[in-house]
Design a protein around this motif. Structure first.
Motif, PDB file in Angstrom:
ATOM      1  N   PRO A  20      50.781  35.936  48.697  1.00  0.00           N
ATOM      2  CA  PRO A  20      49.831  35.134  47.899  1.00  0.00           C
ATOM      3  C   PRO A  20      48.479  35.821  47.737  1.00  0.00           C
ATOM      4  CG  PRO A  20      50.899  33.773  49.568  1.00  0.00           C
ATOM      5  CD  PRO A  20      51.260  35.187  49.869  1.00  0.00           C
ATOM      6  N   ILE A  21      48.048  36.523  48.767  1.00  0.00           N
ATOM      7  CA  ILE A  21      46.740  37.182  48.678  1.00  0.00           C
ATOM      8  C   ILE A  21      46.780  38.312  47.654  1.00  0.00           C
ATOM      9  CG2 ILE A  21      45.063  38.551  49.984  1.00  0.00           C
ATOM     10  CD1 ILE A  21      45.767  36.828  52.399  1.00  0.00           C
ATOM     11  N   LEU A  24      46.818  36.911  44.200  1.00  0.00           N
ATOM     12  CA  LEU A  24      45.475  36.463  43.832  1.00  0.00           C
ATOM     13  C   LEU A  24      44.611  37.626  43.351  1.00  0.00           C
ATOM     14  CD1 LEU A  24      43.581  33.799  44.264  1.00  0.00           C
ATOM     15  CD2 LEU A  24      42.666  35.193  46.108  1.00  0.00           C
ATOM     16  N   ASP A 197      33.710  29.054  54.878  1.00  0.00           N
ATOM     17  CA  ASP A 197      35.046  28.615  54.480  1.00  0.00           C
ATOM     18  C   ASP A 197      35.264  27.115  54.591  1.00  0.00           C
ATOM     19  OD1 ASP A 197      35.700  31.122  53.904  1.00  0.00           O
ATOM     20  OD2 ASP A 197      37.038  31.469  55.603  1.00  0.00           O
ATOM     21  N   VAL A 199      35.805  23.388  54.196  1.00  0.00           N
ATOM     22  CA  VAL A 199      35.978  22.445  53.098  1.00  0.00           C
ATOM     23  C   VAL A 199      35.905  21.016  53.628  1.00  0.00           C
ATOM     24  CG1 VAL A 199      37.448  21.738  51.192  1.00  0.00           C
ATOM     25  CG2 VAL A 199      37.625  24.047  52.085  1.00  0.00           C
ATOM     26  N   ILE A 217      34.770  25.107  44.244  1.00  0.00           N
ATOM     27  CA  ILE A 217      36.149  25.590  44.054  1.00  0.00           C
ATOM     28  C   ILE A 217      37.118  24.412  44.090  1.00  0.00           C
ATOM     29  CG2 ILE A 217      37.964  27.107  44.948  1.00  0.00           C
ATOM     30  CD1 ILE A 217      35.892  28.732  46.353  1.00  0.00           C
ATOM     31  N   VAL A 221      39.997  23.648  41.320  1.00  0.00           N
ATOM     32  CA  VAL A 221      41.438  23.898  41.462  1.00  0.00           C
ATOM     33  C   VAL A 221      42.269  22.622  41.483  1.00  0.00           C
ATOM     34  CG1 VAL A 221      41.197  26.112  42.608  1.00  0.00           C
ATOM     35  CG2 VAL A 221      41.314  24.035  43.980  1.00  0.00           C
ATOM     36  N   VAL A 229      38.745  31.368  39.526  1.00  0.00           N
ATOM     37  CA  VAL A 229      38.939  31.174  40.962  1.00  0.00           C
ATOM     38  C   VAL A 229      39.597  32.411  41.580  1.00  0.00           C
ATOM     39  CG1 VAL A 229      40.076  29.765  42.717  1.00  0.00           C
ATOM     40  CG2 VAL A 229      38.984  28.679  40.772  1.00  0.00           C
ATOM     41  N   GLY A 233      37.956  34.211  44.550  1.00  0.00           N
ATOM     42  CA  GLY A 233      38.744  34.354  45.772  1.00  0.00           C
ATOM     43  C   GLY A 233      38.791  35.802  46.228  1.00  0.00           C
ATOM     44  N   LEU A 236      35.497  36.707  47.796  1.00  0.00           N
ATOM     45  CA  LEU A 236      35.390  36.105  49.125  1.00  0.00           C
ATOM     46  C   LEU A 236      36.248  36.851  50.142  1.00  0.00           C
ATOM     47  CD1 LEU A 236      35.389  32.272  48.370  1.00  0.00           C
ATOM     48  CD2 LEU A 236      33.543  33.606  49.383  1.00  0.00           C
TER      49      LEU A 236
ATOM     50  N   ASN B 114      39.104  32.285  52.882  1.00  0.00           N
ATOM     51  CA  ASN B 114      38.951  30.908  52.440  1.00  0.00           C
ATOM     52  C   ASN B 114      40.302  30.197  52.254  1.00  0.00           C
ATOM     53  OD1 ASN B 114      38.387  28.633  50.601  1.00  0.00           O
ATOM     54  ND2 ASN B 114      36.323  29.460  50.815  1.00  0.00           N
ATOM     55  N   SER B 115      40.507  29.107  52.990  1.00  0.00           N
ATOM     56  CA  SER B 115      41.811  28.446  52.972  1.00  0.00           C
ATOM     57  C   SER B 115      42.083  27.755  51.637  1.00  0.00           C
ATOM     58  CB  SER B 115      41.918  27.446  54.117  1.00  0.00           C
ATOM     59  OG  SER B 115      40.740  26.707  54.229  1.00  0.00           O
ATOM     60  N   LEU B 116      41.019  27.319  50.997  1.00  0.00           N
ATOM     61  CA  LEU B 116      41.174  26.682  49.694  1.00  0.00           C
ATOM     62  C   LEU B 116      41.713  27.688  48.672  1.00  0.00           C
ATOM     63  CD1 LEU B 116      40.455  23.871  48.845  1.00  0.00           C
ATOM     64  CD2 LEU B 116      38.224  24.677  48.164  1.00  0.00           C
ATOM     65  N   VAL B 117      41.141  28.888  48.715  1.00  0.00           N
ATOM     66  CA  VAL B 117      41.548  29.938  47.794  1.00  0.00           C
ATOM     67  C   VAL B 117      42.999  30.346  48.054  1.00  0.00           C
ATOM     68  CG1 VAL B 117      41.160  32.357  47.215  1.00  0.00           C
ATOM     69  CG2 VAL B 117      39.225  30.808  47.378  1.00  0.00           C
ATOM     70  N   ARG B 118      43.373  30.371  49.337  1.00  0.00           N
ATOM     71  CA  ARG B 118      44.757  30.757  49.645  1.00  0.00           C
ATOM     72  C   ARG B 118      45.744  29.679  49.204  1.00  0.00           C
ATOM     73  NH1 ARG B 118      45.730  31.722  55.284  1.00  0.00           N
ATOM     74  NH2 ARG B 118      43.786  30.674  55.740  1.00  0.00           N
ATOM     75  N   TYR B 120      45.284  27.758  46.671  1.00  0.00           N
ATOM     76  CA  TYR B 120      45.332  27.925  45.221  1.00  0.00           C
ATOM     77  C   TYR B 120      46.268  29.075  44.851  1.00  0.00           C
ATOM     78  CZ  TYR B 120      43.764  29.300  40.590  1.00  0.00           C
ATOM     79  OH  TYR B 120      43.723  29.659  39.281  1.00  0.00           O
TER      80      TYR B 120
END
Lengths: 256, 285
Positions: A20-21, A24, A197, A199, A217, A221, A229, A233, A236, B114-118, B120
């Protein structure tokens, strides 16, 4: 067991963790608007990001909050660790227990308890409430980092300083602080990242007067896909990576 | 005498630390306990009389269903993390020391992101016309895109993805402490692989398992943004209910009661963890 089986397994899980990273990062350079198909290389989402005034504003707010929260929590956390390490006092167990509870309890429990407190005492939700909340959840991590450093420390040094007539304050300043410096830096970086980080807690204790990045964010999303985003991302990610490497480097170097 | 000199410094430090923790940890938590037994009030959030209505409301079939579903998803998340994490931590503890450091580093990099970004990023992969569906269709495994997003499975995947390191790290630390001599002894005493695993390895790694369960199960009930992004409106967590009660429905007593359920669960797990550690301490001595 053969050797290749555990290795293949480790590799597979790491791939799953990183897919996933990588997606992104790759998609942050995608020209396409729809977001799923590759439309050629482009920096348009980074451009869109920096042209978005509300976003840039939230970025600065977040950075300032993280800087101040990390600094305050490092100061208080270091003093707490020193007190726990050096002094005997009543209620030490309770103090330890409270730190442990903060660290272990689900973030949402901390979040609503702080919201209830702030509304009860009539504190306007904004920078101050965010700062108090962030320092609180960063605190135990700083304490642990500094305590770990202090526990491996030669007790004869502060004794010698005291025998030479140094006051407790002078001894702390000239002997203990230099010793725990790497732990202070590592704790500061940890606090900075945790704050940046967060939330869950921020959702509850922030107000319209001070918008921060994760909440911005979050609102983006929740509805569909927003290519900006991806760009944000990626930035970040690079930022966290640098911070993490810095803190590891400090810790490893100090052990030698 | 330096004891007089040290007094002001010590006093100042202790007042600061105690002040912070009493005001921002103890007081707010007591406040939540208090809120849970008060009456909902639209104007002032809370009012008297004291009652247990909020706790009764937890058993309202509508909410009970949400809670049980949330508990189910959290339990599944924990189980998946354990099934992936246990062999992972074991394999990791067998790797050479130098390489182990790098692998641990690689494990905590995502955790620092960032967990939100992950979360997403997972959406990009799981969406109807997302990468996974496209890949499966292009190799001809499926003809029509699967509905992956906005399902229970998507929420569990999201939670596992965010929480896996929290399961692996405590497990890794117990595997690191596992003494090879004990395994050899078990082997020398004629135990087979399976018997050694069940009678020696599992009990010795139990504190790590429980620590991992504690670190995964509770957040898996609280991380409300995961269902918000991946799960749709039918796969809510306890965290979503609490958030909704505090920020939208303005029913503080009920939100507080729900959060106390989480706290009690945490206390119970911490107790179990203590117990398992003490047992090993006695057996080891």
């Amino acid at each position: 067991m053969t050797r290749w089986l555990p290795r293949t397994y480790l590799t597979l899980i790491y791939i799953l963790l990183y897919v996933p990273i990588v997606v992104l990062v790759v998609f942050s350079f995608n020209e396409s608007r729809t977001g799923y198909a590759w439309g050629g290389l482009s920096l348009r989402w980074y451009e869109a990001l920096f042209n978005n005034r509300a976003m840039v504003n939230a970025m600065w707010n977040s950075l300032w909050l993280a800087l101040s929260a990390a600094t305050v929590s490092t100061v208080i956390g270091a003093l707490t660790a020193l007190a726990l390490h050096r002094y005997q006092f009543r209620g030490k167990k309770l103090l330890n227990g409270m730190l442990f509870v903060v660290m272990m309890s689900p973030e949402i429990v901390l979040a609503i308890s702080l919201l209830a407190l702030f509304l009860l005492v009539g504190l306007q939700l904004g920078y101050v409430s965010l700062l108090l909340a962030h320092v609180t959840f960063c605190l135990p991590f700083v304490v642990i980092t500094v305590m770990a450093r202090l526990s491996g420390f030669d007790e004869s040094l502060p004794e010698a300083a005291r025998d030479l007539g140094a006051s407790d304050f002078t001894m702390t300043r000239t002997v203990l602080i230099p010793v725990i410096m790497p732990a202070l830096l590592a704790g500061w970086l940890l606090g900075f990242t945790l704050s940046l980080d967060d939330v869950v807690v921020s959702t509850f204790v922030s107000g319209p007067s001070y918008e921060i990045l994760p909440l911005r964010i979050y609102s983006m999303v929740r509805v569909g896909l927003k290519p900006e985003v991806n760009a944000l991302g990626t930035l970040l990610l690079v930022f966290s990576l640098v911070m993490l490497m810095l803190s590891q480097w400090i810790l490893i170097r100090s052990k030698r | 005498m330096h004891s007089v000199m040290q007094q002001p410094f010590k006093t100042a430090v202790l007042i600061l630390v105690w002040g912070w923790l009493l005001f921002l940890v103890l007081a707010p938590n007591l406040l939540v306990v208090g809120a849970s037994v008060m009456t909902r009030d639209p104007a002032t959030f809370l009012s008297l009389p004291l009652n247990l209505d909020a706790y009764r409301q937890l058993f309202d079939p509508l909410y009970l269903e949400v809670f049980l579903h949330s508990l189910y998803m959290a339990a599944m998340t924990t189980l998946v993390c354990l099934l992936i994490g246990y062999p992972f931590a074991w394999a990791l503890s067998k790797v050479g020391k130098q390489r182990q450091l790098i692998l641990i580093f690689l494990l905590i990099v995502p955790f620092w992101t960032n967990s939100l970004v992950r979360t997403y990023a997972l959406k990009l992969i799981l969406a109807t016309n997302g990468l996974l569906n496209n890949a499966l269709m292009s190799i001809g495994l499926i003809d029509e895109p699967l509905q992956l997003l906005y399902t229970e499975g998507a929420v569990i995947i999201g939670l596992v993805y965010l929480l896996l390191p929290f399961m692996i790290l405590p497990l890794y630390s117990v595997f690191e402490d596992l003494k090879q001599e004990l395994l050899l002894a078990s082997h020398d005493l004629g135990a087979g692989r399976l018997s050694t695993f069940i009678n020696v390895i599992v009990p010795l790694t139990l504190p790590g398992v429980l620590a991992g369960v504690m670190l995964v199960l509770l957040p898996a009930m609280g991380l409300f943004f995961v269902p918000d992004i991946l799960g749709g409106s039918r796969n809510l967590l306890v965290g979503n209910v609490i958030k909704n009660q505090f920020l939208d429905a303005r029913n503080w007593p009920f939100g507080a009661a729900a959060s106390i359920v989480l706290t009690v669960t945490m206390a119970f797990l911490m107790f179990a963890h203590r117990l398992s550690k003490r047992r090993i301490g006695e057996e080891g001595a």
